[in-house]
Motif scaffolding. Structure first.
Motif, PDB file in Angstrom:
ATOM      1  N   ILE A 231       0.858  -1.177   0.000  1.00 25.01           N
ATOM      2  CA  ILE A 231       0.000   0.000   0.000  1.00 25.01           C
ATOM      3  C   ILE A 231       0.895   1.229   0.000  1.00 25.01           C
ATOM      4  CG2 ILE A 231      -0.215  -0.036   2.527  1.00 25.01           C
ATOM      5  CD1 ILE A 231      -3.017   1.193   2.150  1.00 25.01           C
ATOM      6  N   GLY A 232       0.553   2.196  -0.813  1.00 26.18           N
ATOM      7  CA  GLY A 232       1.350   3.405  -0.904  1.00 26.18           C
ATOM      8  C   GLY A 232       0.483   4.639  -0.890  1.00 26.18           C
ATOM      9  N   MET A 233       1.026   5.691  -0.316  1.00 29.45           N
ATOM     10  CA  MET A 233       0.354   6.989  -0.285  1.00 29.45           C
ATOM     11  C   MET A 233       1.210   7.961  -1.094  1.00 29.45           C
ATOM     12  SD  MET A 233      -0.729   9.097   3.098  1.00 29.45           S
ATOM     13  CE  MET A 233      -1.922  10.428   3.043  1.00 29.45           C
ATOM     14  N   PHE A 234       0.587   8.623  -2.080  1.00 28.97           N
ATOM     15  CA  PHE A 234       1.326   9.447  -3.015  1.00 28.97           C
ATOM     16  C   PHE A 234       0.615  10.780  -3.189  1.00 28.97           C
ATOM     17  CE2 PHE A 234       2.073   5.044  -3.883  1.00 28.97           C
ATOM     18  CZ  PHE A 234       3.413   4.950  -4.212  1.00 28.97           C
ATOM     19  N   THR A 235       1.275  11.707  -3.848  1.00 33.05           N
ATOM     20  CA  THR A 235       0.655  12.974  -4.214  1.00 33.05           C
ATOM     21  C   THR A 235       0.689  13.126  -5.723  1.00 33.05           C
ATOM     22  OG1 THR A 235       2.772  14.119  -3.921  1.00 33.05           O
ATOM     23  CG2 THR A 235       1.245  14.121  -2.055  1.00 33.05           C
ATOM     24  N   GLU A 236      -0.351  13.764  -6.239  1.00 28.52           N
ATOM     25  CA  GLU A 236      -0.434  14.046  -7.675  1.00 28.52           C
ATOM     26  C   GLU A 236      -0.840  15.503  -7.850  1.00 28.52           C
ATOM     27  OE1 GLU A 236      -3.194  11.346  -9.390  1.00 28.52           O
ATOM     28  OE2 GLU A 236      -1.878   9.603  -9.259  1.00 28.52           O
ATOM     29  N   LYS A 237      -0.044  16.270  -8.534  1.00 30.69           N
ATOM     30  CA  LYS A 237      -0.376  17.658  -8.779  1.00 30.69           C
ATOM     31  C   LYS A 237      -1.373  17.775  -9.924  1.00 30.69           C
ATOM     32  CE  LYS A 237       3.709  19.798  -6.793  1.00 30.69           C
ATOM     33  NZ  LYS A 237       4.779  20.812  -6.953  1.00 30.69           N
ATOM     34  N   GLN A 238      -2.067  18.896  -9.936  1.00 27.26           N
ATOM     35  CA  GLN A 238      -3.104  19.111 -10.939  1.00 27.26           C
ATOM     36  C   GLN A 238      -2.519  19.006 -12.343  1.00 27.26           C
ATOM     37  OE1 GLN A 238      -5.152  22.795 -10.462  1.00 27.26           O
ATOM     38  NE2 GLN A 238      -6.791  22.281 -11.894  1.00 27.26           N
ATOM     39  N   GLY A 239      -3.219  18.242 -13.191  1.00 30.49           N
ATOM     40  CA  GLY A 239      -2.773  18.049 -14.553  1.00 30.49           C
ATOM     41  C   GLY A 239      -1.825  16.887 -14.736  1.00 30.49           C
ATOM     42  N   GLN A 240      -1.351  16.346 -13.623  1.00 24.45           N
ATOM     43  CA  GLN A 240      -0.435  15.206 -13.719  1.00 24.45           C
ATOM     44  C   GLN A 240      -1.232  13.941 -13.989  1.00 24.45           C
ATOM     45  OE1 GLN A 240       2.095  14.668 -10.287  1.00 24.45           O
ATOM     46  NE2 GLN A 240       2.274  12.463 -10.654  1.00 24.45           N
ATOM     47  N   PRO A 241      -0.794  13.094 -14.931  1.00 20.91           N
ATOM     48  CA  PRO A 241      -1.529  11.848 -15.197  1.00 20.91           C
ATOM     49  C   PRO A 241      -1.402  10.899 -14.005  1.00 20.91           C
ATOM     50  CG  PRO A 241       0.540  11.873 -16.409  1.00 20.91           C
ATOM     51  CD  PRO A 241       0.378  13.240 -15.821  1.00 20.91           C
ATOM     52  N   PRO A 242      -2.368   9.987 -13.857  1.00 19.07           N
ATOM     53  CA  PRO A 242      -2.278   9.011 -12.760  1.00 19.07           C
ATOM     54  C   PRO A 242      -0.974   8.234 -12.827  1.00 19.07           C
ATOM     55  CG  PRO A 242      -4.450   8.944 -13.775  1.00 19.07           C
ATOM     56  CD  PRO A 242      -3.602   9.832 -14.643  1.00 19.07           C
ATOM     57  N   LEU A 243      -0.447   7.922 -11.664  1.00 25.16           N
ATOM     58  CA  LEU A 243       0.813   7.188 -11.594  1.00 25.16           C
ATOM     59  C   LEU A 243       0.634   5.771 -12.129  1.00 25.16           C
ATOM     60  CD1 LEU A 243       1.917   8.318  -8.031  1.00 25.16           C
ATOM     61  CD2 LEU A 243       2.797   9.154 -10.201  1.00 25.16           C
ATOM     62  N   THR A 244       1.673   5.276 -12.761  1.00 26.54           N
ATOM     63  CA  THR A 244       1.672   3.902 -13.257  1.00 26.54           C
ATOM     64  C   THR A 244       2.308   2.987 -12.223  1.00 26.54           C
ATOM     65  OG1 THR A 244       3.838   4.076 -14.315  1.00 26.54           O
ATOM     66  CG2 THR A 244       1.914   4.778 -15.600  1.00 26.54           C
ATOM     67  N   LEU A 245       2.212   1.685 -12.471  1.00 29.69           N
ATOM     68  CA  LEU A 245       2.830   0.724 -11.568  1.00 29.69           C
ATOM     69  C   LEU A 245       4.342   0.936 -11.513  1.00 29.69           C
ATOM     70  CD1 LEU A 245       2.060  -1.658  -9.736  1.00 29.69           C
ATOM     71  CD2 LEU A 245       2.514  -3.176 -11.648  1.00 29.69           C
ATOM     72  N   ASP A 246       4.947   1.260 -12.642  1.00 29.09           N
ATOM     73  CA  ASP A 246       6.388   1.527 -12.660  1.00 29.09           C
ATOM     74  C   ASP A 246       6.724   2.770 -11.840  1.00 29.09           C
ATOM     75  OD1 ASP A 246       6.902  -0.683 -14.223  1.00 29.09           O
ATOM     76  OD2 ASP A 246       6.825   0.431 -16.116  1.00 29.09           O
ATOM     77  N   ASP A 247       5.852   3.797 -11.918  1.00 28.03           N
ATOM     78  CA  ASP A 247       6.066   5.007 -11.116  1.00 28.03           C
ATOM     79  C   ASP A 247       6.056   4.680  -9.625  1.00 28.03           C
ATOM     80  OD1 ASP A 247       6.185   6.604 -13.365  1.00 28.03           O
ATOM     81  OD2 ASP A 247       4.055   7.110 -13.308  1.00 28.03           O
ATOM     82  N   LEU A 248       5.086   3.840  -9.242  1.00 21.97           N
ATOM     83  CA  LEU A 248       4.957   3.497  -7.823  1.00 21.97           C
ATOM     84  C   LEU A 248       6.191   2.763  -7.341  1.00 21.97           C
ATOM     85  CD1 LEU A 248       1.250   2.267  -7.686  1.00 21.97           C
ATOM     86  CD2 LEU A 248       2.136   4.577  -7.544  1.00 21.97           C
ATOM     87  N   ARG A 249       6.626   1.809  -8.127  1.00 20.40           N
ATOM     88  CA  ARG A 249       7.767   0.991  -7.706  1.00 20.40           C
ATOM     89  C   ARG A 249       9.076   1.774  -7.763  1.00 20.40           C
ATOM     90  NH1 ARG A 249       5.643  -4.638 -10.556  1.00 20.40           N
ATOM     91  NH2 ARG A 249       4.179  -5.156  -8.873  1.00 20.40           N
ATOM     92  N   ALA A 250       9.091   2.852  -8.533  1.00 20.80           N
ATOM     93  CA  ALA A 250      10.263   3.720  -8.568  1.00 20.80           C
ATOM     94  C   ALA A 250      10.236   4.745  -7.437  1.00 20.80           C
ATOM     95  CB  ALA A 250      10.347   4.426  -9.914  1.00 20.80           C
TER      96      ALA A 250
END
Length: 648
Positions: free
Chosen positions: A327-346
């Protein structure tokens, strides 16, 4: 709990405490594992003594050195009296607090009444030398039973008192809101699991230094059960509008971990990415409190890693490993596309990241019971076959479990013990699996005396200690060597002798041949003897409707287990072979599809009669042979049938 100006704090006096030392101008904090691990990174260097004039309204307005951290023990047993032991650092600055500070616990919300308050922790107290010095505080508070409710949200706060107003001492007291009775110095969400102080407390009037994150599962569960789904309850503190404007909106992801079992060739888990978004799936309160309910649907998460090639000698469902999740908690700024699985693992935009404790299915309750047949001739060597049921749960052992026979009483020596049975052993697939523990104890001649009383027990085995087997061994008492899981009296007549069931077989009866009728009746009994709509006329000319086993035979016909012989008769008295038992039990199990047809029997080929049934029986240990041959034509005895039915 006193708040009088002359009351002594409940802290340990300097002459009686070793919890903190002032050596060469340095401060050594009270030693706790969590605090010690983070001391270097999180504790600022100690400053010198503060001036005696402490009159400024709020240190947050005057001092950049004020950077409070607060740590405390777990508060799980809310139904019992307990003590909150707290310590903190970073409480430097000039406080409007003539007497000192106090720790307060109350529900989240402005003007909520105080539920718990500590004694006053006085700055530079002449006797309590380490209670409050150089920004460090240490104290205790008593919490009466049932004061707190784990289903509610609380805060733990540090208040400075306002001294006297007339004859009244203006300080936080139980039953009143502390607002107006003191100066709030720091506040943070109360975590029943305890806090190690790595998260800074919220400083009133400033943006929190660091946000918090914690989660739990439904009720008292310590796992999320993927087969049935559930809710992950996430709580946090410090997610103010200002913080989110700076960092972005909050999102949660649940994904499969990158790791797969390294002791087999498994297919990777299917990529699952559950996304929960602020404003859509949960909201954040104006005060920055986060209370999200992340709902996982039944079966939405994959249960098992599947083997690429089924394991030899075992059905694949016995060898699956549960999938790991994160489980991960992340932030996404306005206009940013949803994070991918690779983004999460990075680790892109990650705030918090943690393993998610999951299990495929909810375990049944621990309810151990041991079954066995009547003991044989005690003047001769014998084997006693045991079947334990209800052994669910997580046990504290490094090797496995063992059956033990010994005389009734404490600290009596072991007379006989089984081999060690390891949970989910890769090759011993039917010894300790799904709450069942199967085993045999070899009892030498004249070991047991029918005139004495004995017990059969199940003990854990903790491997070796100083070169010696730390588990149960013959000749020594098992107490102190491992953990007792179950114990019951050993009945020479068998475990079912006192339950009004059919008596166990005698030694002579065990040597007799078993019959088709007995096999059918045994399978019917194992199925729970379900109600059967009986025909008026028997389907078999050699079976009367008044036969006690008539319902069992009709049930077997309806289930497709057996229809009788080609001559139209049932032949209940006919002998049975290993192949017959394999065929009957396979059909009684529902004729399951084989995951593979691997087998180790040298006398079996794909064109052998009952090939599929025999392979299944061997994979599920419904077989007598351990020599590499199945011997399908072997005539089964009544004693052997007992063993086979126990295995089935």
């Amino acid at each position: 709990m006193s708040a009088l100006p002359n009351s002594k704090s409940s802290l340990l006096y300097a002459t009686r405490s070793c919890s903190a030392l002032a050596l060469a101008g340095a401060i050594i904090l009270p030693v706790t594992p969590a605090l010690a691990q983070n001391a270097t990174a999180d504790i600022p260097a100690a400053a010198g003594s503060l001036p005696g004039d402490r009159v400024r309204e709020n240190p947050t307005d005057t001092s950049d050195e004020f950077y409070p951290h607060l740590s405390y023990n777990a508060l799980k047993n809310t139904d019992k009296d307990q003590v909150l032991d707290f310590w903190g650092w970073g409480f430097e600055g000039d406080f409007n607090s003539p007497k000192g500070v106090q720790v307060v616990v109350r529900e989240v919300g402005l003007n909520s009444p105080v539920l718990v308050v500590s004694d006053i922790v006085e700055y530079n107290h002449e006797n309590l030398a380490f209670a409050y010095q150089s920004g460090y505080i240490h104290g205790t508070a008593k919490i009466p039973a049932n004061t707190l409710d784990k289903e509610k949200d609380y805060v733990i706060e540090v208040w400075g008192n306002n001294g006297y107003e007339g004859d009244e001492f203006i300080t936080p007291v139980v039953g009143q809101a502390p607002e107006g009775r003191g100066t709030l110095l720091a506040t943070q969400e109360l975590d029943f699991e305890g806090s190690d102080g790595t998260t800074a407390a919220d400083i009133p009037g400033k943006t929190p230094q660091k946000v918090t994150f914690r989660y739990r599962y439904d009720g008292e569960d310590s796992y999320l059960y993927t087969a049935e789904g559930g809710t992950i309850h996430v709580k946090g503190w410090g997610y103010t509008k200002e913080w989110r404007d700076k960092h972005g909106k909050v999102v949660f992801y649940i994904a499969t971990s990158r790791g797969v079992p390294d002791d087999g060739d498994f297919l990777p888990a299917k990529d699952v990415l559950l996304r929960f978004e602020e404003g859509k799936d949960f909201t954040i309160a104006e005060n920055g409190t986060l209370n999200a309910q992340l709902r996982v649907k039944p079966g939405e998460l994959q249960n098992y890693y599947e083997p690429r090639v089924p394991f030899p000698g075992a059905p694949s469902y016995e060898k699956r490993y549960e999938v790991n999740y994160e489980i991960g908690m992340f932030t996404e700024k306005q206009g940013q596309p949803p994070l991918t699985l690779d983004d999460l693992r990075a680790g892109k935009n990650v705030l918090f990241h943690s393993a998610l404790y999951t299990q495929a299915f909810r375990p049944s309750p621990f309810a151990p019971k041991v079954e066995y047949k009547a003991l044989g001739d005690t003047t001769a060597d014998q084997n006693i076959y045991f079947l334990g049921t209800g052994f669910y749960g997580q046990f504290n052992f490094s090797r496995g479990v063992q059956y033990v026979i010994r005389e009734k009483g404490s600290n009596t020596p072991v007379l006989g013990t089984s081999d060690i049975f390891e949970y989910n052993h890769p090759s011993h697939i039917s010894e300790f699996k799904n709450g069942k523990v199967r085993g045999v104890v070899k009892v030498p001649a004249n070991t047991l005396d029918p005139a004495k009383k004995y017990v059969v027990e199940v003990w854990t085995n903790n491997g070796y200690k100083n070169g010696e087997n730390a588990g149960p061994v013959v000749g020594k008492a098992p107490e102190g060597r491992s953990e007792l899981l179950a114990s019951q009296d050993l009945n020479f007549k068998g475990s079912d002798a006192d339950e009004g069931k059919q008596p166990s077989l005698t030694d002579e009866q065990r040597k007799e041949r078993a019959t088709r009728g007995e096999l059918t009746a045994a399978l019917y009994a194992q199925a729970g003897s379900p109600k059967v709509n009986l025909p008026v006329v028997s389907p078999w000319p050699d079976v009367k409707t008044t036969d006690p086993n008539f319902p069992a035979y009709v049930w077997a016909r309806q289930k497709g287990i057996t229809f009788g012989w080609s001559d139209g008769k049932f032949h209940a008295e006919a002998s049975i072979s290993n192949a017959t038992v394999a065929a009957f039990t396979y059909r009684a199990a529902g004729s399951p599809t084989l995951d593979h047809d691997w087998h180790s029997y040298t006398d079996l080929t794909p064109d052998s009669a009952f090939f599929r049934e025999i392979v299944w029986a061997g994979q599920n240990r419904v077989a007598l042979s351990t020599s590499g041959t199945f011997d399908p034509k072997h005539t089964v005895t009544r004693g052997e049938l007992e063993v086979l039915m126990m295995a089935f």
